[in-house]
Design an enzyme around this catalytic site. Sequence first.
Site, PDB file in Angstrom:
ATOM      1  N   ARG A 243       0.848  -1.192   0.000  1.00  0.00           N
ATOM      2  CA  ARG A 243       0.000   0.000   0.000  1.00  0.00           C
ATOM      3  C   ARG A 243       0.885   1.244   0.000  1.00  0.00           C
ATOM      4  O   ARG A 243       1.908   1.286   0.695  1.00  0.00           O
ATOM      5  CB  ARG A 243      -0.916   0.022   1.235  1.00  0.00           C
ATOM      6  CG  ARG A 243      -2.025  -1.024   1.217  1.00  0.00           C
ATOM      7  CD  ARG A 243      -3.096  -0.684   0.185  1.00  0.00           C
ATOM      8  NE  ARG A 243      -4.230  -1.600   0.229  1.00  0.00           N
ATOM      9  CZ  ARG A 243      -4.351  -2.687  -0.516  1.00  0.00           C
ATOM     10  NH1 ARG A 243      -3.366  -3.007  -1.346  1.00  0.00           N
ATOM     11  NH2 ARG A 243      -5.428  -3.448  -0.448  1.00  0.00           N
ATOM     12  N   GLU A 271      -3.106   7.166  -6.095  1.00  0.00           N
ATOM     13  CA  GLU A 271      -2.848   6.502  -7.365  1.00  0.00           C
ATOM     14  C   GLU A 271      -3.766   7.079  -8.439  1.00  0.00           C
ATOM     15  O   GLU A 271      -4.959   7.214  -8.210  1.00  0.00           O
ATOM     16  CB  GLU A 271      -3.107   4.999  -7.241  1.00  0.00           C
ATOM     17  CG  GLU A 271      -2.114   4.301  -6.341  1.00  0.00           C
ATOM     18  CD  GLU A 271      -2.357   2.803  -6.240  1.00  0.00           C
ATOM     19  OE1 GLU A 271      -3.361   2.311  -6.817  1.00  0.00           O
ATOM     20  OE2 GLU A 271      -1.570   2.127  -5.581  1.00  0.00           O
ATOM     21  N   HIS A 290       0.062  -0.481 -10.314  1.00  0.00           N
ATOM     22  CA  HIS A 290      -0.688  -1.342  -9.391  1.00  0.00           C
ATOM     23  C   HIS A 290      -1.156  -2.622 -10.097  1.00  0.00           C
ATOM     24  O   HIS A 290      -2.346  -2.920 -10.190  1.00  0.00           O
ATOM     25  CB  HIS A 290      -1.884  -0.596  -8.793  1.00  0.00           C
ATOM     26  CG  HIS A 290      -2.369  -1.192  -7.507  1.00  0.00           C
ATOM     27  ND1 HIS A 290      -2.948  -0.449  -6.502  1.00  0.00           N
ATOM     28  CD2 HIS A 290      -2.358  -2.469  -7.043  1.00  0.00           C
ATOM     29  CE1 HIS A 290      -3.275  -1.237  -5.484  1.00  0.00           C
ATOM     30  NE2 HIS A 290      -2.922  -2.475  -5.804  1.00  0.00           N
TER      31      HIS A 290
END
Length: 332
Positions: A243, A271, A290
């Site tokens: 994270r 993000e 990601h």
Amino acid sequence: MNPLNVVMLQGRSRTDRIFTNEHLERIRRFGTLTVNGSDEDPTSALAAKLAEGADVVITSWGCPPLEAPILDRCPKLKLVLHAAGTVKPILSPEILPRGIRVGTANEALARGVAETALGLAIASLKNMWQLARNTREGEWHKQRERVRELYEVTVGVIGAGLAGRHLIRLLRSFEVRVLVSDPFVSETEVAGMGAVKAELDELLRSSDVVSFHAPSVPETDRMMNARTLALMKDDAILINTARGSLIDEDALVAELRKGRLWACLDVTNPEPPEADHPFRSLPNVTLLPHIAGAENNGLRRIGGFVADEVERYATGRPLKGEVDIAQLHRLA
């Protein structure tokens, strides 16, 4: 056990990406299966309508929290299986008192995360990112002296949850020393994994590669800050597939500008990072969008896991992905 009434709440487009026809047929062996036919993420009203009378509800990304208006429509509901990672987005205070069990596909996702972290470690030690640039520019020999192997180095794993443990298992194939920092795992348990338990500061001082697999909880918020980043060895590699909140990004940028470290970041906070964020331009950052957990064909591993969980539940066997909701504060 009587035939199950199983309902999938997520939109059809998500179902098609996660579940194959074979997965769906395996679930149907144990009763009826209702699949949300809409391509859109379900509203609470649609979720309530679909879930009516369900024994098992399957959720995924984009599903609303399972609050009273939904749960009241399915009083026989005994199990929620989340075909995604963290169950926090679909939980509500209504679930625990109703005795509903909850499971997650985190184990399937964790394998992809660990495999990605291992790949990033190998590529970074080999200095592949910089050598690829040099080679394109005609510099065949430039910086080859910085190449290292995943051999006789120390790898620090922060967080011994599912992803961290799978990475440790993968690292057994290499002649490396593995340090583990996790306040919830004993020294004996870590030794049983073939690793050595270490306090965070010791791990950071000793590791050539540091891979993050800790959950995003208040205790881990910006655990990597100016003080802890300064402890890392020169030429160490920092890998974050967990994270973005684990890292104070301003402090990391300041450290990266010194040229001491290489960072592989699959996650950031927020993000994506802003267009002018230094992570996009610093030469010693590998920035990914990601993708560590599961993408494309990797999503099918989630579908297979959930189908297995339905079978385990229907045949009275323990679930592999069951979540202890009372311990949710410790989970990702």
